[in-house]
Design a protein around this motif. Sequence first.
Motif, PDB file in Angstrom:
ATOM      1  N   ASP A   1      40.409  46.948  49.642  1.00 19.85           N
ATOM      2  CA  ASP A   1      39.334  47.819  49.744  1.00 19.85           C
ATOM      3  C   ASP A   1      39.368  48.990  48.645  1.00 19.85           C
ATOM      4  OD1 ASP A   1      41.567  49.255  50.684  1.00 19.85           O
ATOM      5  OD2 ASP A   1      40.161  50.061  52.337  1.00 19.85           O
ATOM      6  N   SER A   2      40.326  48.772  47.608  1.00 21.70           N
ATOM      7  CA  SER A   2      40.609  49.679  46.696  1.00 21.70           C
ATOM      8  C   SER A   2      39.345  50.049  45.570  1.00 21.70           C
ATOM      9  CB  SER A   2      41.951  49.169  45.702  1.00 21.70           C
ATOM     10  OG  SER A   2      41.632  48.225  44.992  1.00 21.70           O
TER      11      SER A   2
ATOM     12  N   GLN B   1      36.407  50.043  46.919  1.00 17.99           N
ATOM     13  CA  GLN B   1      35.228  50.242  47.833  1.00 17.99           C
ATOM     14  C   GLN B   1      34.290  51.362  47.199  1.00 17.99           C
ATOM     15  OE1 GLN B   1      34.911  48.510  50.780  1.00 17.99           O
ATOM     16  NE2 GLN B   1      32.920  49.480  50.908  1.00 17.99           N
ATOM     17  N   GLY B   2      32.988  51.078  47.364  1.00 22.95           N
ATOM     18  CA  GLY B   2      32.074  52.095  46.820  1.00 22.95           C
ATOM     19  C   GLY B   2      31.378  51.408  45.513  1.00 22.95           C
TER      20      GLY B   2
ATOM     21  N   SER C   1      33.132  45.602  47.361  1.00 24.84           N
ATOM     22  CA  SER C   1      33.854  45.482  48.890  1.00 24.84           C
ATOM     23  C   SER C   1      34.697  44.448  48.727  1.00 24.84           C
ATOM     24  CB  SER C   1      32.780  45.383  49.753  1.00 24.84           C
ATOM     25  OG  SER C   1      31.744  46.553  49.603  1.00 24.84           O
TER      26      SER C   1
ATOM     27  N   SER D   1      41.392  52.783  40.726  1.00 27.80           N
ATOM     28  CA  SER D   1      40.512  52.636  41.919  1.00 27.80           C
ATOM     29  C   SER D   1      39.445  53.323  42.309  1.00 27.80           C
ATOM     30  CB  SER D   1      41.427  52.443  43.089  1.00 27.80           C
ATOM     31  OG  SER D   1      42.728  51.654  42.941  1.00 27.80           O
ATOM     32  N   GLU D   2      38.414  52.583  42.538  1.00 28.73           N
ATOM     33  CA  GLU D   2      37.107  53.465  42.960  1.00 28.73           C
ATOM     34  C   GLU D   2      37.325  54.161  44.256  1.00 28.73           C
ATOM     35  OE1 GLU D   2      33.293  54.266  41.576  1.00 28.73           O
ATOM     36  OE2 GLU D   2      34.750  53.029  40.755  1.00 28.73           O
ATOM     37  N   ASN D   3      38.013  53.671  45.133  1.00 28.74           N
ATOM     38  CA  ASN D   3      38.384  54.280  46.379  1.00 28.74           C
ATOM     39  C   ASN D   3      39.493  55.476  46.229  1.00 28.74           C
ATOM     40  OD1 ASN D   3      39.380  55.157  48.984  1.00 28.74           O
ATOM     41  ND2 ASN D   3      39.231  52.907  49.831  1.00 28.74           N
ATOM     42  N   LYS D   4      39.413  56.533  46.512  1.00 24.10           N
ATOM     43  CA  LYS D   4      40.233  57.499  45.921  1.00 24.10           C
ATOM     44  C   LYS D   4      41.305  57.791  46.919  1.00 24.10           C
ATOM     45  CE  LYS D   4      37.708  58.300  42.318  1.00 24.10           C
ATOM     46  NZ  LYS D   4      38.349  57.594  41.295  1.00 24.10           N
TER      47      LYS D   4
ATOM     48  N   TYR E   1      43.521  55.697  46.957  1.00 17.55           N
ATOM     49  CA  TYR E   1      44.445  54.970  46.101  1.00 17.55           C
ATOM     50  C   TYR E   1      44.635  55.716  44.962  1.00 17.55           C
ATOM     51  CZ  TYR E   1      43.678  50.606  48.973  1.00 17.55           C
ATOM     52  OH  TYR E   1      43.470  49.919  50.238  1.00 17.55           O
TER      53      TYR E   1
END
Length: 218
Positions: A135-136, A138-139, A142, A187-190, A192
């Motif tokens: 999920d790194s 995610q946004g 996915s 990474s889009e998922n902050k 990370y």
Amino acid sequence: MSEGLAERIRQCADIAGSGDELARLTAIPRRTLEYYLTGQSEPKVARCVEIAKAVGVDIGWLASGEGDKLKGGAVQTDVEGKYAYVPLYDARCSAGHGAWSEGAKVLTQLAFTAYSLRKQGLDPAQLSAIRVDGDSMQGLLSDGDTVMIDHSRSSLEGEAVYVIRLDDHLYAKRLQRQFDGSIHIISENKAYRDMVVPKEHLNDLEIIGRVVWAGGWL
């Protein structure tokens, strides 16, 4: 020349989309290729290799008619040339230092219209697909989403999402080059943290290709 070899070369032209396109891909003069297609002349081994590589067929099959027509990850096109088929690899991570897809299985072939790929300036022979793991991103991406990779774009052209190999694992990440020559892996998922590859360690980072398409279930 045997009619069987001429017929297999005609099948290669079908895969390429036309005789003209096969001539373009192989740099074989169109008139010379026409002799091969009609059986009036027999290509030398080097020409057979060029034809096989251009459309992703097995050279043994082309030369003899025996064995599998397509290599494991070969791109296919339908007879009318309307669709191109991009191999989807089961390659969420890759151990070792061989080819990025070494040991990976081709799960299926994803169909795209040949027109849509040409419109984007994409060469089907340079494309493959893998599934995103985790999920790194995610946004944007996915877990389980499929991404298409353009292998002809294996150097950093500017900030974009690339499939990379680092520490023997594959990742889909946004890359950004810094003024000091280092590369940030974002990474889009902050949740990370960004990773930084210093300029002196760029050889440790392998860019497999740029992500040019993504898809998944909503």
